[in-house]
Structure formats: structure tokens, C-alpha cells
Design an enzyme around this catalytic site. Structure first.
Site, PDB file in Angstrom:
ATOM      1  N   SER A 277       0.856  -1.188   0.000  1.00 57.96           N
ATOM      2  CA  SER A 277       0.000   0.000   0.000  1.00 57.96           C
ATOM      3  C   SER A 277       0.890   1.236   0.000  1.00 57.96           C
ATOM      4  O   SER A 277       2.041   1.184   0.444  1.00 57.96           O
ATOM      5  CB  SER A 277      -0.886   0.024   1.253  1.00 57.96           C
ATOM      6  OG  SER A 277      -1.726  -1.093   1.266  1.00 57.96           O
TER       7      SER A 277
ATOM      8  N   GLU B 118      -0.552  10.744 -10.993  1.00 57.79           N
ATOM      9  CA  GLU B 118      -1.736  10.075 -11.524  1.00 57.79           C
ATOM     10  C   GLU B 118      -2.880  10.272 -10.539  1.00 57.79           C
ATOM     11  O   GLU B 118      -2.644  10.475  -9.344  1.00 57.79           O
ATOM     12  CB  GLU B 118      -1.467   8.579 -11.707  1.00 57.79           C
ATOM     13  CG  GLU B 118      -0.283   8.286 -12.617  1.00 57.79           C
ATOM     14  CD  GLU B 118       0.206   6.850 -12.484  1.00 57.79           C
ATOM     15  OE1 GLU B 118      -0.611   5.922 -12.646  1.00 57.79           O
ATOM     16  OE2 GLU B 118       1.394   6.655 -12.191  1.00 57.79           O
TER      17      GLU B 118
ATOM     18  N   LYS C  50      -5.760   9.208  -8.031  1.00 60.81           N
ATOM     19  CA  LYS C  50      -5.965   8.056  -7.149  1.00 60.81           C
ATOM     20  C   LYS C  50      -7.457   7.705  -7.189  1.00 60.81           C
ATOM     21  O   LYS C  50      -8.273   8.378  -6.577  1.00 60.81           O
ATOM     22  CB  LYS C  50      -5.510   8.360  -5.726  1.00 60.81           C
ATOM     23  CG  LYS C  50      -5.526   7.136  -4.837  1.00 60.81           C
ATOM     24  CD  LYS C  50      -4.912   7.419  -3.482  1.00 60.81           C
ATOM     25  CE  LYS C  50      -4.904   6.155  -2.639  1.00 60.81           C
ATOM     26  NZ  LYS C  50      -6.255   5.599  -2.424  1.00 60.81           N
TER      27      LYS C  50
ATOM     28  N   ARG D 144      -6.020  -7.588  -3.882  1.00 60.84           N
ATOM     29  CA  ARG D 144      -4.770  -7.359  -3.162  1.00 60.84           C
ATOM     30  C   ARG D 144      -4.656  -8.278  -1.944  1.00 60.84           C
ATOM     31  O   ARG D 144      -3.581  -8.735  -1.577  1.00 60.84           O
ATOM     32  CB  ARG D 144      -4.705  -5.882  -2.715  1.00 60.84           C
ATOM     33  CG  ARG D 144      -3.440  -5.550  -1.975  1.00 60.84           C
ATOM     34  CD  ARG D 144      -3.446  -4.116  -1.449  1.00 60.84           C
ATOM     35  NE  ARG D 144      -2.261  -3.897  -0.644  1.00 60.84           N
ATOM     36  CZ  ARG D 144      -2.138  -4.261   0.628  1.00 60.84           C
ATOM     37  NH1 ARG D 144      -3.124  -4.859   1.235  1.00 60.84           N
ATOM     38  NH2 ARG D 144      -1.011  -4.034   1.287  1.00 60.84           N
TER      39      ARG D 144
ATOM     40  N   GLU E 176      -7.055  -0.588 -10.907  1.00 64.15           N
ATOM     41  CA  GLU E 176      -8.207  -0.335 -10.045  1.00 64.15           C
ATOM     42  C   GLU E 176      -9.493  -0.678 -10.778  1.00 64.15           C
ATOM     43  O   GLU E 176      -9.679  -0.298 -11.942  1.00 64.15           O
ATOM     44  CB  GLU E 176      -8.227   1.152  -9.672  1.00 64.15           C
ATOM     45  CG  GLU E 176      -8.893   1.452  -8.357  1.00 64.15           C
ATOM     46  CD  GLU E 176      -7.996   1.177  -7.154  1.00 64.15           C
ATOM     47  OE1 GLU E 176      -8.527   1.197  -6.025  1.00 64.15           O
ATOM     48  OE2 GLU E 176      -6.790   0.934  -7.328  1.00 64.15           O
TER      49      GLU E 176
ATOM     50  N   LYS F 293       4.704   9.416  -8.066  1.00 65.76           N
ATOM     51  CA  LYS F 293       5.770   8.420  -8.203  1.00 65.76           C
ATOM     52  C   LYS F 293       7.015   9.080  -8.796  1.00 65.76           C
ATOM     53  O   LYS F 293       6.903   9.915  -9.699  1.00 65.76           O
ATOM     54  CB  LYS F 293       5.325   7.284  -9.141  1.00 65.76           C
ATOM     55  CG  LYS F 293       4.178   6.452  -8.610  1.00 65.76           C
ATOM     56  CD  LYS F 293       3.766   5.405  -9.620  1.00 65.76           C
ATOM     57  CE  LYS F 293       2.517   4.649  -9.174  1.00 65.76           C
ATOM     58  NZ  LYS F 293       1.987   3.784 -10.226  1.00 65.76           N
TER      59      LYS F 293
ATOM     60  N   LYS G 166      -3.554  12.686  -0.454  1.00 61.75           N
ATOM     61  CA  LYS G 166      -5.013  12.666  -0.324  1.00 61.75           C
ATOM     62  C   LYS G 166      -5.615  14.071  -0.384  1.00 61.75           C
ATOM     63  O   LYS G 166      -4.986  15.044   0.048  1.00 61.75           O
ATOM     64  CB  LYS G 166      -5.402  12.017   1.009  1.00 61.75           C
ATOM     65  CG  LYS G 166      -5.018  10.552   1.129  1.00 61.75           C
ATOM     66  CD  LYS G 166      -5.857   9.680   0.220  1.00 61.75           C
ATOM     67  CE  LYS G 166      -5.754   8.207   0.556  1.00 61.75           C
ATOM     68  NZ  LYS G 166      -6.513   7.810   1.714  1.00 61.75           N
TER      69      LYS G 166
END
Length: 258
Positions: A5, A41, A43, A64, A98, A214, A238
Site C-alpha cells: 500500500s 496520476e 488516485k 490485493r 483499479e 511516483k 489525499k
């Protein structure tokens, strides 16, 4: 492939600290000042899936799970239109992405539940997670789940040199890749991207709860590696939690023993 994670960041200071940690680690490992670039990117708030292809054919799909063992959801994932059963090159590859349900489809499901007097679903993420674990593939197909693939966990021979190159490769192989990505020269540009999407995230048909940052250069990603639980080369930035007004209808007071 072991799963992990992201660590979370909630403020600009958290992200600036992340940038410092990355640079400090690279300096310790290489003995020279390195200024990495970043790829941002969106989320997506959905359910992570891991897809394995052998000779270009989908052979397994898993959640996962606990990072070591996930649930086998291959039969249900095969019903998702945007996930290819066969990719455009006959290679062995493991990808991560996702699975999500659109806001519109979520509302339609809740309207059906109102009509049948059932409890409403809380949010699209829970519906996506619950649906992909359904025993009946017909129900999964009816709910029209969608996907975005964003990472290569294993691949034969081909070695992308940057995060952007990796996303382009995934797209070329036939995976659905989110177009809302940005290459950033420094952490300031990353913060600007986060602010921009904070304002307009509601306009997309899927739920977004932040951005993923990233390190762009794959050579630096390898040097940075992982801690026990998360990559050192990436972090989830977030958005602030949504705030709403509520009414306190009653307060009950109770006298305790002391």
C-alpha cells in the site's frame, strides 16, 4: 507478486518532506545530489486488482488481499469490458490496476434498492469491492464495472525507463489507462497538480480521493525500493475529507461512577 500500500500525505508539508526523503536516500546511495522528476496520476477510489497474462492471455485475476494472498476473482473480472482477455502482444506480464463503478451506475443501483425497500449502498468503492467478490458473474456483468491499469509488476524483456513510458506501454498493449496524468519537473509542480484536481475531481464519472506521486525515473525507483509496507519512491497525496453540515438532534448526559 507481493502487494503493498502507499503511505499517505495530507498536506503540502508532508509532500515536501517526501521529496526531501527521496533526495536524501538517493544521495546516501549514490554519493551525489540527484533531483528526480515525478509522475502524478489520479488516485481512483476503487478495488485494487492484479492481472496475470501468459503469452498475452489473461490467466488469473486477484484482489490485493493481505499483500501475500488475495482472492481469486478471475471469472468476475472476465466480465469487465475494459479488461482485455487477450492483449496486443503475446508476452508474459503481471499488471495492477483499479476496478471501479461509475457514479451514475452507483445511483441507478441505489434507486433500485429504494424501490425494493433495501438499505442503500454507502459509496461506489464498497459496491465495486462487493461486486467483484460476487458469486454470480451475471450480476457482476450487469453492474458494468470499469477499470484503469496503472502499473507493471512483472514483464518479459521490455523495460520501460520511466513511469510515463510504462503507462504508454500499458495503453499500447490494450489496457485502459487514465489519461489524466502529468509529468512534473519538481515537487512544486506536483502540488499545483494536486490543487488543480482538488477543484475539479467531482467532474469525473468516477470517485477520486487524491493523487499518486511516483518518482518518474525507473532507475531511481529501483534504488529507492520499498520499506516493509510501502514503496519509498511513491506516496498517495489525499484530498481533504469532504465536510458537510449536520444537525445535532439530542444530547444525553450521564453521571459516571466517579
Amino acid at each position: 507478486v507481493s502487494q503493498w500500500s502507499f503511505n499517505d500525505a495530507f498536506t503540502e508539508e508532508d509532500v515536501i518532506d517526501f521529496d526531501k526523503r527521496v533526495k536524501n536516500f538517493l544521495y546516501k546511495e549514490s554519493g551525489k545530489e540527484i533531483n528526480p522528476t515525478y509522475t502524478c496520476e489520479l488516485k481512483i477510489d476503487g478495488l485494487k486488482v492484479v492481472l496475470e497474462y501468459k503469452d498475452g492471455i489473461l490467466v488469473s485475476a486477484a484482489t490485493r488481499g493481505d499483500g501475500k494472498v488475495g482472492e481469486d476473482v478471475t471469472v468476475n473480472v472476465r466480465t469487465i469490458e475494459s479488461i482485455p482477455i487477450k492483449i496486443k502482444k503475446p508476452i508474459n506480464i503481471i499488471v495492477e490496476g483499479e476496478v471501479w463503478i461509475s457514479k451514475k451506475q452507483f445511483e441507478l443501483l441505489n434507486q433500485d434498492r429504494i424501490k425494493s425497500g433495501e438499505v442503500l449502498y454507502a459509496n461506489p468503492r464498497n459496491v465495486a469491492a462487493g461486486t467483484i467478490r460476487q458469486l454470480d458473474p451475471k450480476i457482476v456483468a450487469e453492474r458494468k464495472l470499469d477499470s484503469f491499469i496503472y502499473d507493471v509488476a512483472y514483464i518479459d524483456d521490455i523495460e520501460p525507463k520511466s513511469q510515463i513510458e510504462e503507462l504508454d506501454l500499458l495503453k499500447d498493449l490494450g489496457f485502459k489507462v487514465n489519461k489524466n496524468k502529468k509529468y512534473c519537473k519538481d515537487i512544486r509542480e506536483v502540488i499545483d497538480f494536486w490543487k488543480e484536481w482538488q477543484k475539479k475531481s467531482n467532474k469525473e464519472p468516477y470517485q477520486i480521493d487524491g493523487i499518486v506521486i511516483k518518482v518518474s525515473e525507473k532507475e531511481f525507483q529501483k534504488v529507492l525500493g520499498f520499506t516493509g509496507k510501502a514503496p519509498r519512491f511513491a506516496i498517495a497525496f489525499k484530498f481533504p475529507a469532504e465536510q458537510v453540515t449536520t444537525v445535532v438532534e439530542d444530547i444525553l448526559f450521564q453521571v459516571g461512577r466517579t
